[in-house]
Write a protein that holds these residues in place. Structure first.
Motif, PDB file in Angstrom:
ATOM      1  N   ALA A   7     -10.918  -7.574   1.024  1.00 50.78           N
ATOM      2  CA  ALA A   7     -10.915  -8.987   0.651  1.00 50.78           C
ATOM      3  C   ALA A   7     -11.950  -9.254  -0.437  1.00 50.78           C
ATOM      4  N   PHE A   8     -13.117  -8.642  -0.302  1.00 51.33           N
ATOM      5  CA  PHE A   8     -14.175  -8.788  -1.313  1.00 51.33           C
ATOM      6  C   PHE A   8     -13.709  -8.208  -2.647  1.00 51.33           C
ATOM      7  N   LEU A   9     -13.106  -7.013  -2.604  1.00 52.57           N
ATOM      8  CA  LEU A   9     -12.586  -6.376  -3.811  1.00 52.57           C
ATOM      9  C   LEU A   9     -11.507  -7.248  -4.463  1.00 52.57           C
ATOM     10  N   GLY A  10     -10.599  -7.768  -3.650  1.00 53.38           N
ATOM     11  CA  GLY A  10      -9.539  -8.638  -4.164  1.00 53.38           C
ATOM     12  C   GLY A  10     -10.098  -9.886  -4.826  1.00 53.38           C
ATOM     13  N   GLY A  11     -11.076 -10.499  -4.191  1.00 51.33           N
ATOM     14  CA  GLY A  11     -11.695 -11.696  -4.772  1.00 51.33           C
ATOM     15  C   GLY A  11     -12.373 -11.400  -6.097  1.00 51.33           C
ATOM     16  N   ALA A  12     -13.097 -10.292  -6.157  1.00 57.07           N
ATOM     17  CA  ALA A  12     -13.753  -9.906  -7.407  1.00 57.07           C
ATOM     18  C   ALA A  12     -12.721  -9.636  -8.495  1.00 57.07           C
ATOM     19  N   CYS A  13     -11.631  -8.962  -8.132  1.00 56.78           N
ATOM     20  CA  CYS A  13     -10.585  -8.653  -9.113  1.00 56.78           C
ATOM     21  C   CYS A  13      -9.882  -9.923  -9.607  1.00 56.78           C
ATOM     22  N   ILE A  14      -9.672 -10.901  -8.730  1.00 57.54           N
ATOM     23  CA  ILE A  14      -9.057 -12.164  -9.148  1.00 57.54           C
ATOM     24  C   ILE A  14      -9.916 -12.832 -10.217  1.00 57.54           C
ATOM     25  N   THR A  15     -11.223 -12.852  -9.999  1.00 62.11           N
ATOM     26  CA  THR A  15     -12.122 -13.467 -10.973  1.00 62.11           C
ATOM     27  C   THR A  15     -12.128 -12.691 -12.283  1.00 62.11           C
ATOM     28  N   LEU A  16     -12.258 -11.375 -12.197  1.00 61.10           N
ATOM     29  CA  LEU A  16     -12.249 -10.546 -13.411  1.00 61.10           C
ATOM     30  C   LEU A  16     -10.922 -10.686 -14.157  1.00 61.10           C
ATOM     31  N   GLN A  17      -9.821 -10.678 -13.418  1.00 61.34           N
ATOM     32  CA  GLN A  17      -8.514 -10.820 -14.041  1.00 61.34           C
ATOM     33  C   GLN A  17      -8.406 -12.156 -14.775  1.00 61.34           C
ATOM     34  N   GLY A  18      -8.898 -13.216 -14.157  1.00 61.14           N
ATOM     35  CA  GLY A  18      -8.837 -14.534 -14.793  1.00 61.14           C
ATOM     36  C   GLY A  18      -9.579 -14.572 -16.116  1.00 61.14           C
ATOM     37  N   VAL A  19     -10.770 -14.006 -16.134  1.00 66.43           N
ATOM     38  CA  VAL A  19     -11.572 -14.003 -17.362  1.00 66.43           C
ATOM     39  C   VAL A  19     -10.910 -13.130 -18.434  1.00 66.43           C
ATOM     40  N   ILE A  20     -10.479 -11.942 -18.038  1.00 66.49           N
ATOM     41  CA  ILE A  20      -9.838 -11.030 -18.995  1.00 66.49           C
ATOM     42  C   ILE A  20      -8.544 -11.629 -19.533  1.00 66.49           C
ATOM     43  N   ASN A  21      -7.738 -12.218 -18.660  1.00 66.51           N
ATOM     44  CA  ASN A  21      -6.483 -12.833 -19.114  1.00 66.51           C
ATOM     45  C   ASN A  21      -6.735 -14.010 -20.053  1.00 66.51           C
ATOM     46  N   THR A  22      -7.819 -14.727 -19.819  1.00 65.11           N
ATOM     47  CA  THR A  22      -8.169 -15.831 -20.711  1.00 65.11           C
ATOM     48  C   THR A  22      -8.490 -15.293 -22.098  1.00 65.11           C
ATOM     49  N   ARG A  23      -9.217 -14.198 -22.162  1.00 64.81           N
ATOM     50  CA  ARG A  23      -9.530 -13.577 -23.462  1.00 64.81           C
ATOM     51  C   ARG A  23      -8.254 -13.089 -24.140  1.00 64.81           C
ATOM     52  N   ILE A  24      -7.346 -12.482 -23.361  1.00 65.57           N
ATOM     53  CA  ILE A  24      -6.078 -12.018 -23.928  1.00 65.57           C
ATOM     54  C   ILE A  24      -5.282 -13.203 -24.461  1.00 65.57           C
ATOM     55  N   SER A  25      -5.222 -14.281 -23.679  1.00 66.87           N
ATOM     56  CA  SER A  25      -4.424 -15.447 -24.086  1.00 66.87           C
ATOM     57  C   SER A  25      -4.990 -16.114 -25.334  1.00 66.87           C
ATOM     58  N   ASP A  26      -6.303 -16.017 -25.536  1.00 68.15           N
ATOM     59  CA  ASP A  26      -6.900 -16.555 -26.759  1.00 68.15           C
ATOM     60  C   ASP A  26      -6.369 -15.821 -27.990  1.00 68.15           C
ATOM     61  N   THR A  27      -5.995 -14.571 -27.801  1.00 61.53           N
ATOM     62  CA  THR A  27      -5.527 -13.742 -28.911  1.00 61.53           C
ATOM     63  C   THR A  27      -4.012 -13.814 -29.110  1.00 61.53           C
ATOM     64  N   ILE A  28      -3.253 -13.717 -27.988  1.00 57.93           N
ATOM     65  CA  ILE A  28      -1.799 -13.614 -28.143  1.00 57.93           C
ATOM     66  C   ILE A  28      -1.013 -14.767 -27.531  1.00 57.93           C
ATOM     67  N   GLY A  29      -1.650 -15.673 -26.818  1.00 60.97           N
ATOM     68  CA  GLY A  29      -0.951 -16.781 -26.164  1.00 60.97           C
ATOM     69  C   GLY A  29      -0.917 -16.596 -24.655  1.00 60.97           C
ATOM     70  N   THR A  30      -0.814 -17.701 -23.941  1.00 61.74           N
ATOM     71  CA  THR A  30      -0.915 -17.666 -22.485  1.00 61.74           C
ATOM     72  C   THR A  30       0.262 -16.955 -21.830  1.00 61.74           C
ATOM     73  N   TRP A  31       1.496 -17.331 -22.157  1.00 68.07           N
ATOM     74  CA  TRP A  31       2.637 -16.692 -21.504  1.00 68.07           C
ATOM     75  C   TRP A  31       2.775 -15.237 -21.920  1.00 68.07           C
ATOM     76  N   GLN A  32       2.332 -14.904 -23.129  1.00 68.97           N
ATOM     77  CA  GLN A  32       2.331 -13.509 -23.536  1.00 68.97           C
ATOM     78  C   GLN A  32       1.314 -12.727 -22.693  1.00 68.97           C
ATOM     79  N   ALA A  33       0.157 -13.343 -22.451  1.00 66.52           N
ATOM     80  CA  ALA A  33      -0.863 -12.708 -21.603  1.00 66.52           C
ATOM     81  C   ALA A  33      -0.343 -12.530 -20.182  1.00 66.52           C
ATOM     82  N   VAL A  34       0.354 -13.546 -19.670  1.00 66.15           N
ATOM     83  CA  VAL A  34       0.935 -13.449 -18.328  1.00 66.15           C
ATOM     84  C   VAL A  34       1.921 -12.283 -18.269  1.00 66.15           C
TER      85      VAL A  34
END
Length: 142
Positions: A7-34
């Motif tokens: 559960a701790f690992l999953g929570g940490a990964c959710i946060t990391l994924q959110g930040v990384i996906n935000t950086r990706i979406s800044d470059t290529i767009g949100t739905w492309q990042a999704v």
């Protein structure tokens, strides 16, 4: 103990994924990042499945169609989290996500949805979520 660690690992990964996906979406767009994130997740899961071989793909016929929406929820989760982080930041987004998850978990437990055994929630559980909500309000105070 193993459940707590995962559960701790999953929570940490959710946060990391959110930040990384935000950086990706800044470059290529949100739905492309999704789409990219879901595809990479699919590839990783497929590789792990090929190595582990736990379960049989033929069993998919036994899965209730409603449960197949899980992947769709994943796409909506990523989109919502990225959009929220862009607007209100990581800490406030994750705080609200946690409260939302907890409220939904309460509903699922209380109602016994998805074939789960109904759970009785008592005052300590309601106090806990109330304290979390107050904490988020304090956290968001500027």
């Amino acid at each position: 103990m193993q459940g707590i660690l995962f559960a701790f690992l999953g929570g940490a990964c959710i946060t990391l994924q959110g930040v990384i996906n935000t950086r990706i979406s800044d470059t290529i767009g949100t739905w492309q990042a999704v789409s990219l994130t879901q595809f990479v997740g699919f590839l990783l899961a497929l590789c792990i499945w090929v190595v582990k071989r736990d379960g049989h793909i033929a069993q998919i016929k036994k899965v209730k169609p409603l449960y197949l929406l899980g992947g769709g929820f994943g796409a909506l989760i990523i989109f919502s989290e990225v959009t929220a982080i862009q607007h209100i930041g990581v800490t406030f987004t994750i705080s609200i996500l946690l409260i939302s998850q907890l409220c939904m978990a309460f509903l699922i437990d209380i109602k016994g949805w998805f074939g789960l055994i109904k759970q009785k929630m008592k005052l300590p559980q309601f106090l806990g979520i109330t304290i979390m909500i107050v904490g988020v309000l304090i956290l968001s105070y500027k």
